[in-house]
Design a protein around this motif. Structure first.
Motif, PDB file in Angstrom:
ATOM      1  N   ALA A 166      24.468  10.293 -14.722  1.00  0.00           N
ATOM      2  CA  ALA A 166      23.801   9.050 -14.329  1.00  0.00           C
ATOM      3  C   ALA A 166      23.079   8.369 -15.476  1.00  0.00           C
ATOM      4  CB  ALA A 166      22.830   9.329 -13.179  1.00  0.00           C
ATOM      5  N   ASP A 167      22.551   9.145 -16.426  1.00  0.00           N
ATOM      6  CA  ASP A 167      21.756   8.535 -17.494  1.00  0.00           C
ATOM      7  C   ASP A 167      22.565   8.240 -18.756  1.00  0.00           C
ATOM      8  OD1 ASP A 167      22.117  11.185 -18.226  1.00  0.00           O
ATOM      9  OD2 ASP A 167      20.104  11.407 -19.071  1.00  0.00           O
ATOM     10  N   ILE A 168      23.881   8.398 -18.685  1.00  0.00           N
ATOM     11  CA  ILE A 168      24.746   8.161 -19.844  1.00  0.00           C
ATOM     12  C   ILE A 168      25.642   6.946 -19.581  1.00  0.00           C
ATOM     13  CG2 ILE A 168      26.555   9.115 -21.309  1.00  0.00           C
ATOM     14  CD1 ILE A 168      23.804  10.459 -21.628  1.00  0.00           C
ATOM     15  N   HIS A 169      25.594   5.998 -20.500  1.00  0.00           N
ATOM     16  CA  HIS A 169      26.416   4.785 -20.420  1.00  0.00           C
ATOM     17  C   HIS A 169      27.690   4.988 -21.230  1.00  0.00           C
ATOM     18  CE1 HIS A 169      27.841   0.734 -20.545  1.00  0.00           C
ATOM     19  NE2 HIS A 169      27.514   0.545 -21.811  1.00  0.00           N
ATOM     20  N   ARG A 170      28.827   4.872 -20.569  1.00  0.00           N
ATOM     21  CA  ARG A 170      30.124   5.035 -21.212  1.00  0.00           C
ATOM     22  C   ARG A 170      30.569   3.667 -21.748  1.00  0.00           C
ATOM     23  NH1 ARG A 170      31.924  10.114 -18.751  1.00  0.00           N
ATOM     24  NH2 ARG A 170      34.145   9.734 -19.113  1.00  0.00           N
ATOM     25  N   ILE A 171      30.479   3.498 -23.048  1.00  0.00           N
ATOM     26  CA  ILE A 171      30.787   2.209 -23.676  1.00  0.00           C
ATOM     27  C   ILE A 171      32.287   1.952 -23.700  1.00  0.00           C
ATOM     28  CG2 ILE A 171      30.597   0.871 -25.812  1.00  0.00           C
ATOM     29  CD1 ILE A 171      28.092   2.583 -26.460  1.00  0.00           C
ATOM     30  N   ALA A 172      33.050   2.992 -24.050  1.00  0.00           N
ATOM     31  CA  ALA A 172      34.511   2.854 -24.147  1.00  0.00           C
ATOM     32  C   ALA A 172      35.141   4.230 -23.996  1.00  0.00           C
ATOM     33  CB  ALA A 172      34.911   2.232 -25.490  1.00  0.00           C
ATOM     34  N   GLN A 186      18.211   0.057 -25.341  1.00  0.00           N
ATOM     35  CA  GLN A 186      18.799  -1.016 -26.147  1.00  0.00           C
ATOM     36  C   GLN A 186      19.080  -0.476 -27.534  1.00  0.00           C
ATOM     37  OE1 GLN A 186      16.510  -4.600 -26.306  1.00  0.00           O
ATOM     38  NE2 GLN A 186      18.018  -5.703 -27.546  1.00  0.00           N
ATOM     39  N   LEU A 187      20.329  -0.482 -27.926  1.00  0.00           N
ATOM     40  CA  LEU A 187      20.712   0.082 -29.209  1.00  0.00           C
ATOM     41  C   LEU A 187      20.226  -0.787 -30.366  1.00  0.00           C
ATOM     42  CD1 LEU A 187      24.419   1.131 -28.567  1.00  0.00           C
ATOM     43  CD2 LEU A 187      22.480   2.665 -28.886  1.00  0.00           C
ATOM     44  N   PRO A 188      19.899  -0.174 -31.511  1.00  0.00           N
ATOM     45  CA  PRO A 188      19.673  -0.970 -32.719  1.00  0.00           C
ATOM     46  C   PRO A 188      20.882  -1.862 -32.989  1.00  0.00           C
ATOM     47  CG  PRO A 188      19.049   1.312 -33.097  1.00  0.00           C
ATOM     48  CD  PRO A 188      19.717   1.272 -31.755  1.00  0.00           C
ATOM     49  N   VAL A 189      20.633  -3.010 -33.572  1.00  0.00           N
ATOM     50  CA  VAL A 189      21.700  -3.982 -33.809  1.00  0.00           C
ATOM     51  C   VAL A 189      22.860  -3.360 -34.564  1.00  0.00           C
ATOM     52  CG1 VAL A 189      22.278  -6.119 -35.031  1.00  0.00           C
ATOM     53  CG2 VAL A 189      20.148  -5.957 -33.737  1.00  0.00           C
ATOM     54  N   ILE A 190      22.575  -2.591 -35.588  1.00  0.00           N
ATOM     55  CA  ILE A 190      23.641  -2.052 -36.421  1.00  0.00           C
ATOM     56  C   ILE A 190      24.426  -0.969 -35.686  1.00  0.00           C
ATOM     57  CG2 ILE A 190      22.395  -0.214 -37.634  1.00  0.00           C
ATOM     58  CD1 ILE A 190      24.744  -2.908 -39.144  1.00  0.00           C
ATOM     59  N   ALA A 191      23.766  -0.193 -34.822  1.00  0.00           N
ATOM     60  CA  ALA A 191      24.474   0.807 -34.017  1.00  0.00           C
ATOM     61  C   ALA A 191      25.397   0.124 -33.014  1.00  0.00           C
ATOM     62  CB  ALA A 191      23.476   1.714 -33.306  1.00  0.00           C
ATOM     63  N   HIS A 192      24.921  -0.959 -32.432  1.00  0.00           N
ATOM     64  CA  HIS A 192      25.755  -1.728 -31.509  1.00  0.00           C
ATOM     65  C   HIS A 192      26.980  -2.291 -32.241  1.00  0.00           C
ATOM     66  CE1 HIS A 192      26.746  -4.273 -28.086  1.00  0.00           C
ATOM     67  NE2 HIS A 192      26.845  -5.293 -28.912  1.00  0.00           N
ATOM     68  N   ALA A 193      26.778  -2.779 -33.466  1.00  0.00           N
ATOM     69  CA  ALA A 193      27.889  -3.313 -34.250  1.00  0.00           C
ATOM     70  C   ALA A 193      28.908  -2.215 -34.561  1.00  0.00           C
ATOM     71  CB  ALA A 193      27.372  -3.942 -35.546  1.00  0.00           C
ATOM     72  N   ALA A 225      29.468   0.473 -32.740  1.00  0.00           N
ATOM     73  CA  ALA A 225      30.158   0.775 -31.477  1.00  0.00           C
ATOM     74  C   ALA A 225      31.281  -0.234 -31.237  1.00  0.00           C
ATOM     75  CB  ALA A 225      29.170   0.755 -30.323  1.00  0.00           C
ATOM     76  N   GLU A 226      31.014  -1.506 -31.515  1.00  0.00           N
ATOM     77  CA  GLU A 226      32.051  -2.530 -31.363  1.00  0.00           C
ATOM     78  C   GLU A 226      33.197  -2.294 -32.353  1.00  0.00           C
ATOM     79  OE1 GLU A 226      30.008  -6.257 -31.789  1.00  0.00           O
ATOM     80  OE2 GLU A 226      29.787  -6.461 -29.600  1.00  0.00           O
ATOM     81  N   HIS A 227      32.845  -1.850 -33.561  1.00  0.00           N
ATOM     82  CA  HIS A 227      33.872  -1.551 -34.563  1.00  0.00           C
ATOM     83  C   HIS A 227      34.769  -0.405 -34.088  1.00  0.00           C
ATOM     84  CE1 HIS A 227      35.654  -0.666 -38.507  1.00  0.00           C
ATOM     85  NE2 HIS A 227      35.285   0.593 -38.326  1.00  0.00           N
ATOM     86  N   LEU A 228      34.186   0.652 -33.542  1.00  0.00           N
ATOM     87  CA  LEU A 228      34.989   1.773 -33.046  1.00  0.00           C
ATOM     88  C   LEU A 228      35.891   1.325 -31.906  1.00  0.00           C
ATOM     89  CD1 LEU A 228      32.383   4.697 -32.956  1.00  0.00           C
ATOM     90  CD2 LEU A 228      34.165   4.292 -34.652  1.00  0.00           C
ATOM     91  N   SER A 229      35.336   0.536 -30.995  1.00  0.00           N
ATOM     92  CA  SER A 229      36.120   0.075 -29.840  1.00  0.00           C
ATOM     93  C   SER A 229      37.306  -0.782 -30.271  1.00  0.00           C
ATOM     94  CB  SER A 229      35.221  -0.718 -28.882  1.00  0.00           C
ATOM     95  OG  SER A 229      34.177   0.094 -28.372  1.00  0.00           O
ATOM     96  N   ALA A 230      37.100  -1.578 -31.305  1.00  0.00           N
ATOM     97  CA  ALA A 230      38.147  -2.513 -31.738  1.00  0.00           C
ATOM     98  C   ALA A 230      39.212  -1.865 -32.610  1.00  0.00           C
ATOM     99  CB  ALA A 230      37.517  -3.679 -32.488  1.00  0.00           C
ATOM    100  N   THR A 231      38.858  -0.786 -33.311  1.00  0.00           N
ATOM    101  CA  THR A 231      39.775  -0.232 -34.316  1.00  0.00           C
ATOM    102  C   THR A 231      40.328   1.133 -33.963  1.00  0.00           C
ATOM    103  OG1 THR A 231      37.945   0.778 -35.567  1.00  0.00           O
ATOM    104  CG2 THR A 231      38.571  -1.486 -36.153  1.00  0.00           C
ATOM    105  N   PHE A 232      39.916   1.724 -32.833  1.00  0.00           N
ATOM    106  CA  PHE A 232      40.382   3.085 -32.516  1.00  0.00           C
ATOM    107  C   PHE A 232      41.892   3.082 -32.347  1.00  0.00           C
ATOM    108  CE2 PHE A 232      41.054   7.016 -30.294  1.00  0.00           C
ATOM    109  CZ  PHE A 232      40.095   7.842 -30.828  1.00  0.00           C
ATOM    110  N   PRO A 233      42.600   4.013 -33.009  1.00  0.00           N
ATOM    111  CA  PRO A 233      44.069   4.013 -32.928  1.00  0.00           C
ATOM    112  C   PRO A 233      44.565   4.384 -31.533  1.00  0.00           C
ATOM    113  CG  PRO A 233      43.290   5.961 -34.084  1.00  0.00           C
ATOM    114  CD  PRO A 233      42.097   5.087 -33.891  1.00  0.00           C
ATOM    115  N   MET A 234      45.620   3.761 -31.101  1.00  0.00           N
ATOM    116  CA  MET A 234      46.220   4.078 -29.807  1.00  0.00           C
ATOM    117  C   MET A 234      46.845   5.456 -29.860  1.00  0.00           C
ATOM    118  SD  MET A 234      45.515   1.425 -28.013  1.00  0.00           S
ATOM    119  CE  MET A 234      46.589   1.619 -26.584  1.00  0.00           C
ATOM    120  N   SER A 235      46.669   6.221 -28.753  1.00  0.00           N
ATOM    121  CA  SER A 235      47.218   7.586 -28.707  1.00  0.00           C
ATOM    122  C   SER A 235      48.747   7.540 -28.636  1.00  0.00           C
ATOM    123  CB  SER A 235      46.661   8.323 -27.498  1.00  0.00           C
ATOM    124  OG  SER A 235      47.232   9.588 -27.369  1.00  0.00           O
TER     125      SER A 235
END
Length: 297
Positions: free
Chosen positions: A154-160, A278-285, A287-297
């Motif tokens: 319940a206390d963990i947010h799944r970003i991607a 609320q994540l620090p700005v750079i940590a949020h950035a 996270a967005e980088h990982l979401s956008a660049t993660f290789p497809m399985s």
């Protein structure tokens, strides 16, 4: 901000379990650390540590106070990050806890790719299992977690989430390396098996699948260290199992084959943060980088 430094003294004593070790880590005199702890206890009107023969342990009041300290420190990191972002400096620190499977190739490349456009950013990377990763998020030791088959909480947010298949790893000289197409588990039983411990994600997924079948896999070696398991594949015609992102190799000596058993489940790498934080700005950035660049399985 001396008061923040004094709160750090308390936090370090809680982490180290003793005034002396905390003082060594902080590079200050033990008497100064002890004095600040006593000052805070006097101000609160209650002890926050039990003084034991071999160290210090938080009291119930201390547990509450240390949560306040760590929450405040995390909020301060956020404010600093937002100020730096406003100034266009793009400085800051990303604190990440990640699964072992990400170590051989993916994680270093992901960080290097992010730093190409964020050269002033620093990283603190903790490699840990799922239980330790969730602890790191909850104690504000980490901003982000990237771990395999994270159970819902319940206390963990799944970003991607990133789908991952299980693969069979071997040396390129292994007889199964010449095998056309996927490898089935039944093909593996006649070879030595080196496997992660049962509480590690990929092994747990494999054991759950085999529990419904008559086939049994008996490893000759079990370990919690993936690098050791991989290194053993150079020694004899052994096999190991790893999720796709962790099975990648750079030297050409180790290869992996798709696992071809019908009905074998897919797993997921989960990028997560503490819900409501609320994540620090750079940590949020990042996270967005990982979401956008993660290789497809």
């Amino acid at each position: 901000m001396n008061h923040l430094r004094f709160l750090q003294y308390v936090d370090e004593v809680a982490r180290a379990g003793s005034v002396r070790q905390a003082a060594e880590r902080l590079h200050v005199a033990a008497s100064a650390v002890n004095r600040r702890v006593q000052d805070i206890e006097d101000e609160l009107g209650t002890p926050i540590f039990e003084r034991l023969p071999r160290g210090m342990r938080l009291t119930a009041a201390g547990e509450l106070f240390i949560r306040y300290i760590r929450s405040r420190a995390a909020d301060l990191d956020l404010v600093r990050s937002e100020i730096e972002d406003l100034e266009g400096l793009r400085r800051g620190s990303v604190r990440l806890v990640a699964s072992q499977a990400l170590v051989p190739g993916y994680l270093s490349g992901a960080i290097a790719g992010f730093r190409q456009s964020h050269a002033l950013v620093e990283f603190q990377v903790l490699i840990a299992d799922q239980v330790r990763a969730m602890e790191a998020l909850r104690t504000f030791e980490a901003d982000l977690a990237l771990v395999f088959n994270l159970a819902p909480d319940a206390d963990i947010h799944r970003i991607a989430e990133f789908e991952q298949s299980l693969r069979v790893m071997m040396h390129r000289s292994h007889p199964l390396a010449q095998h056309d197409g996927p490898v089935r588990l039944n093909d593996c039983v006649d070879f030595p098996l080196v496997m992660p411990y049962r509480n590690i994600g990929a092994r747990a997924m494999l054991d759950q699948f085999l529990a419904r079948r008559s086939l049994k896999l008996k490893p000759i070696i079990e370990s919690n260290n993936f690098e050791f398991l991989r290194s053993y594949l150079y020694q004899e015609h052994a096999l190991s199992f790893q999720i796709g992102i962790g099975a990648a190799t750079n030297d050409g000596e180790l290869i992996s084959k798709e696992l071809g058993d019908r009905g074998f489940p897919k797993g997921h790498l989960v990028l997560a943060s503490l819900r409501g934080r609320q994540l620090p700005v750079i940590a949020h950035a990042f996270a967005e980088h990982l979401s956008a660049t993660f290789p497809m399985s």
